[in-house]
Motif scaffolding. Structure first.
Motif, short mmCIF file in Angstrom:
data_model
loop_
_atom_site.label_atom_id
_atom_site.label_comp_id
_atom_site.label_asym_id
_atom_site.label_seq_id
_atom_site.Cartn_x
_atom_site.Cartn_y
_atom_site.Cartn_z
N MET B 224 0.88 -1.41 -0.22
CA MET B 224 -0.17 0.06 -0.07
C MET B 224 1.00 1.38 -0.04
N LEU B 225 1.82 1.38 0.94
CA LEU B 225 2.82 2.44 0.85
C LEU B 225 3.52 2.55 -0.54
N ALA B 227 2.46 1.83 -3.12
CA ALA B 227 1.61 2.31 -4.37
C ALA B 227 1.60 3.79 -4.24
N VAL B 228 1.93 4.42 -3.31
CA VAL B 228 1.68 6.08 -3.17
C VAL B 228 2.84 6.59 -4.04
N ASP B 229 3.91 6.04 -4.05
CA ASP B 229 5.25 6.62 -4.95
C ASP B 229 4.86 6.42 -6.27
N LEU B 230 3.93 5.35 -6.54
CA LEU B 230 3.62 5.08 -8.01
C LEU B 230 2.51 6.12 -8.56
N LEU B 231 1.91 6.76 -7.56
CA LEU B 231 0.60 7.87 -8.01
C LEU B 231 1.35 8.94 -8.54
N PRO B 232 0.74 9.48 -9.91
CA PRO B 232 1.22 10.63 -10.32
C PRO B 232 1.12 11.99 -9.28
N ASP B 233 1.89 12.90 -9.38
CA ASP B 233 1.83 13.98 -8.72
C ASP B 233 0.66 15.10 -9.29
#
Lengths: 250, 250
Positions: B224-225, B227-233
């Motif tokens: 889950m954590l 996954a955040v890094d893969l989310l677009p800014d």
């Protein structure tokens, strides 16, 4: 209903609110629930609201029109906690005046965040009863409205050291999970980013049909589903068998 | 409180229940909320419960002792919906008898799942009022108790084509997210896996201190954590700026 969340991070504050309102299921509309007041160069307030929209609007009007007057206002408070008590007093006063016709349906709950003078920026949950709490040191976030759907993720991901860009993505993923599970929460989503000691809020709206939101949502969902495949299977050694309550064979 | 969930899949049925009970916050205990009845070779029932533990226990006793008697029981029903109405009638009868002293606190809500004769296996939500619904075709799962925390994930991940091993992992990740966010839900977790037309339930307990649960929980949280890094800014082009409610500069 509503979902608003706020975080208090080392770099500053982050706010996110949905915009869906409903009076029953057949009267659904869009209203802003993230409000920004900058009544002086040394102070910045963000007010998020859940509960009665009418009470909220009356509170907002009274906050706004008091700013030009001689009495107490967000322009005169010396500390953020005084602002929380001020908003809480307005909220209870307005709700009490409508209690005869609306009962508890007239109440509103607020998150007030911001910074006053040289004091630290903070976020506070202002209850319908007019009192408040700050965010906890260990889990530096607050939620109002439909808070349960997105809470586990915030419990896991939010810590004071998270940077504001990452925090925005954590907030958005909590928001889209909530909107997926509960139709009373929906886009557009309003985002507020406050850098410590800036006394300026970067605030903006992310529309429901924005390509960005689709990209974010698709990536989040793909990653969540991919995570399942990485989870270990339950093996017989991992479990203990218990007897059935009733078995014809036994 | 409680969190129980059940899924109706092409391969069969899946059940998961926590075991934490509380009468106030200072009287916390562990009770099984997943019960198994096999009162004949052609029938298998799983009953999950939320709400009054006392009402649940009286209902379970009445179900059990009726099995040997001449009247209606889970041994005599011809269809699963008759079993749901039977359990519902017992639930309302017991709750009504205690209403004078307990009010609505005496009610219980059930998920009843299983298979009777050659009919399809199914899961049903039995309300305190004694009526029931089946799981929906599109989202073939049911939840009782603290259902909100883990719902978004089930909305995303549960579909009839999921295999039972994967379904167990989806259920466990929904459970651990709920337990993370709400102290009134906790391990051990009881798991029931029913393969279609088997008339036998594989049921077992996963303890809170089991290495498996730690492994699963760690992997889930890491994924889950990550996954955040893969989310677009959020980029400036993704958003539209709205004016502040009040700005000293404006």
């Amino acid at each position: 209903m509503t979902y608003c969340l706020a975080m208090r991070l080392d770099e500053g504050l982050l706010f996110m609110s949905d915009t869906r309102t409903n009076a029953g299921v057949d009267n659904i509309s869009t209203f802003r629930k993230l409000h920004v007041f900058r009544p002086g160069d040394d102070r910045l307030f963000v007010l998020q609201s859940a509960g009665s929209l009418a009470t909220t609007h009356e509170v907002l009007d009274r906050i706004t029109y008091a700013l030009g007057g001689p009495g107490d206002s967000l322009a005169t408070v010396d500390h953020l906690y005084e602002a929380a008590l001020y908003v809480g007093a307005l909220g209870t006063e307005v709700a009490n005046r409508h209690r005869a016709t609306l009962g508890d349906n007239a109440t509103a709950t607020f998150v007030l965040g911001g910074q006053v003078g040289g004091e630290p920026a903070d976020i506070m949950l202002v209850y319908p009863e007019g009192n408040y709490i700050r965010a906890s040191d260990d889990r530096p976030f607050l939620q109002i409205g439909e808070a349960k759907y997105g809470k586990a993720w915030l419990d896991l991901a939010v810590h004071a050291g998270a940077d504001l860009r990452t925090a925005a993505k954590i907030a958005l993923s909590s928001m889209i999970s909530t909107a997926l599970a509960n139709l009373s929460v929906g886009p557009p989503y309003d985002l507020g980013i406050y850098e410590r000691d800036s006394y300026q809020l970067q605030h903006a709206r992310i529309d429901g049909d924005s390509p960005y939101l689709s990209r974010l949502s698709d990536t989040w969902n793909e990653q969540m589903l991919a995570a399942v495949d990485l989870l270990p299977d339950v093996e017989p050694g991992d479990i203990t068998v218990f007897p059935p309550d009733h078995d014809v064979a036994g």
